[in-house]
Write a protein that holds these residues in place. Structure first.
Motif, PDB file in Angstrom:
ATOM      1  N   SER A  52       0.831  -1.204   0.000  1.00 31.80           N
ATOM      2  CA  SER A  52       0.000   0.000   0.000  1.00 31.80           C
ATOM      3  C   SER A  52       0.868   1.257   0.000  1.00 31.80           C
ATOM      4  N   GLY A  53       1.940   1.235   0.810  1.00 33.16           N
ATOM      5  CA  GLY A  53       2.852   2.382   0.828  1.00 33.16           C
ATOM      6  C   GLY A  53       3.517   2.590  -0.520  1.00 33.16           C
ATOM      7  N   LEU A  54       3.913   1.499  -1.160  1.00 34.78           N
ATOM      8  CA  LEU A  54       4.542   1.601  -2.480  1.00 34.78           C
ATOM      9  C   LEU A  54       3.566   2.152  -3.510  1.00 34.78           C
ATOM     10  N   CYS A  55       2.330   1.695  -3.471  1.00 32.95           N
ATOM     11  CA  CYS A  55       1.303   2.200  -4.405  1.00 32.95           C
ATOM     12  C   CYS A  55       1.037   3.678  -4.186  1.00 32.95           C
ATOM     13  N   CYS A  56       0.986   4.103  -2.921  1.00 36.71           N
ATOM     14  CA  CYS A  56       0.758   5.524  -2.624  1.00 36.71           C
ATOM     15  C   CYS A  56       1.880   6.392  -3.185  1.00 36.71           C
ATOM     16  N   ILE A  57       3.124   5.908  -3.070  1.00 35.60           N
ATOM     17  CA  ILE A  57       4.256   6.658  -3.620  1.00 35.60           C
ATOM     18  C   ILE A  57       4.144   6.757  -5.132  1.00 35.60           C
ATOM     19  N   TYR A  58       3.816   5.645  -5.782  1.00 39.50           N
ATOM     20  CA  TYR A  58       3.670   5.658  -7.238  1.00 39.50           C
ATOM     21  C   TYR A  58       2.567   6.604  -7.688  1.00 39.50           C
ATOM     22  N   MET A  59       1.470   6.644  -6.929  1.00 39.18           N
ATOM     23  CA  MET A  59       0.322   7.487  -7.316  1.00 39.18           C
ATOM     24  C   MET A  59       0.627   8.974  -7.199  1.00 39.18           C
ATOM     25  N   THR A  60       1.565   9.334  -6.324  1.00 43.96           N
ATOM     26  CA  THR A  60       1.916  10.743  -6.153  1.00 43.96           C
ATOM     27  C   THR A  60       3.008  11.201  -7.119  1.00 43.96           C
ATOM     28  N   MET A  61       3.600  10.250  -7.856  1.00 37.60           N
ATOM     29  CA  MET A  61       4.658  10.609  -8.796  1.00 37.60           C
ATOM     30  C   MET A  61       4.058  11.188 -10.069  1.00 37.60           C
ATOM     31  N   PRO A  62       4.760  12.099 -10.745  1.00 37.72           N
ATOM     32  CA  PRO A  62       4.277  12.655 -12.004  1.00 37.72           C
ATOM     33  C   PRO A  62       3.990  11.563 -13.026  1.00 37.72           C
ATOM     34  N   ALA A  63       3.050  11.822 -13.907  1.00 32.41           N
ATOM     35  CA  ALA A  63       2.619  10.823 -14.884  1.00 32.41           C
ATOM     36  C   ALA A  63       3.777  10.382 -15.771  1.00 32.41           C
ATOM     37  N   ALA A  64       3.748   9.121 -16.133  1.00 35.77           N
ATOM     38  CA  ALA A  64       4.749   8.560 -17.037  1.00 35.77           C
ATOM     39  C   ALA A  64       4.094   7.440 -17.838  1.00 35.77           C
ATOM     40  N   GLU A  65       4.792   6.984 -18.835  1.00 35.10           N
ATOM     41  CA  GLU A  65       4.278   5.871 -19.635  1.00 35.10           C
ATOM     42  C   GLU A  65       4.585   4.567 -18.896  1.00 35.10           C
ATOM     43  N   PHE A  66       3.701   4.236 -17.940  1.00 36.23           N
ATOM     44  CA  PHE A  66       3.974   3.103 -17.065  1.00 36.23           C
ATOM     45  C   PHE A  66       3.977   1.778 -17.815  1.00 36.23           C
ATOM     46  N   GLY A  67       3.385   1.751 -19.002  1.00 38.65           N
ATOM     47  CA  GLY A  67       3.408   0.522 -19.780  1.00 38.65           C
ATOM     48  C   GLY A  67       4.810   0.104 -20.176  1.00 38.65           C
ATOM     49  N   LYS A  68       5.717   1.081 -20.231  1.00 35.50           N
ATOM     50  CA  LYS A  68       7.098   0.775 -20.599  1.00 35.50           C
ATOM     51  C   LYS A  68       7.967   0.424 -19.392  1.00 35.50           C
ATOM     52  N   LEU A  69       7.383   0.564 -18.206  1.00 38.46           N
ATOM     53  CA  LEU A  69       8.157   0.328 -17.000  1.00 38.46           C
ATOM     54  C   LEU A  69       7.857  -1.059 -16.439  1.00 38.46           C
ATOM     55  N   LYS A  70       8.883  -1.830 -16.180  1.00 36.35           N
ATOM     56  CA  LYS A  70       8.742  -3.142 -15.564  1.00 36.35           C
ATOM     57  C   LYS A  70      10.051  -3.509 -14.904  1.00 36.35           C
ATOM     58  N   LEU A  71       9.964  -4.407 -13.931  1.00 39.98           N
ATOM     59  CA  LEU A  71      11.180  -4.846 -13.272  1.00 39.98           C
ATOM     60  C   LEU A  71      12.047  -5.613 -14.269  1.00 39.98           C
ATOM     61  N   PRO A  72      13.293  -5.207 -14.435  1.00 36.97           N
ATOM     62  CA  PRO A  72      14.158  -5.893 -15.415  1.00 36.97           C
ATOM     63  C   PRO A  72      14.540  -7.282 -14.952  1.00 36.97           C
ATOM     64  N   ARG A  73      14.550  -8.218 -15.890  1.00 40.14           N
ATOM     65  CA  ARG A  73      14.953  -9.593 -15.608  1.00 40.14           C
ATOM     66  C   ARG A  73      16.173 -10.003 -16.432  1.00 40.14           C
ATOM     67  N   SER A  74      16.652  -9.110 -17.256  1.00 35.64           N
ATOM     68  CA  SER A  74      17.823  -9.387 -18.081  1.00 35.64           C
ATOM     69  C   SER A  74      18.520  -8.074 -18.396  1.00 35.64           C
ATOM     70  N   ILE A  75      19.724  -8.160 -18.933  1.00 39.28           N
ATOM     71  CA  ILE A  75      20.461  -6.959 -19.313  1.00 39.28           C
ATOM     72  C   ILE A  75      19.728  -6.202 -20.417  1.00 39.28           C
ATOM     73  N   ALA A  76      19.080  -6.935 -21.348  1.00 34.94           N
ATOM     74  CA  ALA A  76      18.318  -6.284 -22.416  1.00 34.94           C
ATOM     75  C   ALA A  76      17.159  -5.480 -21.842  1.00 34.94           C
ATOM     76  N   ASP A  77      16.439  -6.053 -20.872  1.00 40.42           N
ATOM     77  CA  ASP A  77      15.352  -5.327 -20.208  1.00 40.42           C
ATOM     78  C   ASP A  77      15.899  -4.079 -19.523  1.00 40.42           C
ATOM     79  N   LEU A  78      17.075  -4.210 -18.919  1.00 40.75           N
ATOM     80  CA  LEU A  78      17.662  -3.096 -18.188  1.00 40.75           C
ATOM     81  C   LEU A  78      18.034  -1.948 -19.120  1.00 40.75           C
ATOM     82  N   ARG A  79      18.551  -2.257 -20.300  1.00 40.34           N
ATOM     83  CA  ARG A  79      18.898  -1.204 -21.260  1.00 40.34           C
ATOM     84  C   ARG A  79      17.649  -0.432 -21.677  1.00 40.34           C
ATOM     85  N   LEU A  80      16.560  -1.138 -21.959  1.00 38.90           N
ATOM     86  CA  LEU A  80      15.312  -0.479 -22.342  1.00 38.90           C
ATOM     87  C   LEU A  80      14.781   0.379 -21.203  1.00 38.90           C
ATOM     88  N   LEU A  81      14.831  -0.151 -19.984  1.00 41.71           N
ATOM     89  CA  LEU A  81      14.341   0.598 -18.828  1.00 41.71           C
ATOM     90  C   LEU A  81      15.173   1.848 -18.601  1.00 41.71           C
TER      91      LEU A  81
END
Length: 272
Positions: A52-81
């Motif tokens: 809940s605390g993490l969600c509250c922090i995310y909700m107060t952050m300025p808008a972003a294209e959250f569809g492009k954001l995900k936890l990286p699982r590889s170096i390729a994911d990390l470069r995109l992030l």
């Protein structure tokens, strides 16, 4: 100080089965979930509070294209992030750092894999000095949360998952009570035992919190520096395994050996 005996789950509950040596008895032990209903409820409650605390922090952050954001699982994911976050981190540095810290601590507390990618990301976005400070702060805060969570409900879980490793760790801790900080520093600096296991097992084997905290805060610096520095050249990195080659591991073990040198010298004097 005499070592504390680690009780099995049945011993804690005062239950001794007559057919524990039978195949069915062994099978039931393996299949039995170690947490009681109360312990499971507590763990879920803590998880919901942190979520809940993490969600509250995310909700107060300025808008972003959250569809492009995900936890990286590889170096390729990390470069995109990294590419997607670079502009956002420059435009909203305070909000981004808050979100980064909250995510890192959440992952560390609940043992979610991927914090090494978060450390690489810190180097790629913030540079070596700021990156190391961020990583060490978050890793220490997350390990502290994990320590107290394990102190609350961790004994049956870790006894169930790693009984042999826990007995070994308890014996080593008992032998080194007089120089425990040095030993814990050695474990943090070197990959002798996984950090996840150290976080969970330390309160179970009665490692004092101040020793655990100092060893974590200081001992994670070398590995954090290596990972964050690698994040600067993330484009040349092919795999996480490339971070810890023979040379790097040798340096970590050398630093770890220096941390336990006072213990070795003291034992030598006693023998003489």
């Amino acid at each position: 100080m005499a070592p504390t005996r680690i009780l099995t789950r049945d011993e804690e509950l005062g239950v001794i089965s007559d057919d524990d040596d039978s195949p069915s008895g062994k099978r039931s032990k393996l299949d039995r979930f170690p947490l009681s209903r109360w312990e499971l409820a507590v763990s879920l409650g803590v998880f919901l509070v942190f979520s809940s605390g993490l969600c509250c922090i995310y909700m107060t952050m300025p808008a972003a294209e959250f569809g492009k954001l995900k936890l990286p699982r590889s170096i390729a994911d990390l470069r995109l992030l990294k590419d997607n976050l670079a502009n956002y981190a420059n435009e909203y540095p305070a909000q981004f750092v808050l979100g980064y810290c909250a995510t890192y601590i959440f992952m560390q507390t609940f043992m979610i894999p991927g914090t090494i990618f978060m450390s690489l990301l810190a180097g790629a976005l913030f540079g070596v000095f700021k990156g190391v400070v961020l990583v060490v702060f978050n890793a220490t805060a997350g390990a502290t949360s994990c320590f107290f969570l394990s102190k609350l409900i961790g004994r049956p879980l870790i006894t169930w998952l790693w009984p042999d490793k826990l007995r070994f760790f308890q014996a080593e801790i008992s032998k080194r009570r007089d120089k425990l900080l040095n030993y814990m520093l050695f474990l943090r600096i070197t990959p002798t035992l996984p950090n996840l296991f150290i976080n969970l097992a330390s309160p179970i084997v009665d490692v004092p919190f101040h020793v655990f905290f100092l060893a974590t805060l200081i001992g994670l610096v070398p590995a954090a520096y290596i990972t964050v520095r690698a994040g600067l050249a993330i484009g040349d990195l092919k795999s996480v395994k490339d971070l810890y080659d023979f040379k790097t591991l040798s340096v970590l073990f050398l630093i770890g050996f220096i941390s336990i040198l006072p213990t070795i010298l003291k034992r030598k004097k006693i023998v003489e």
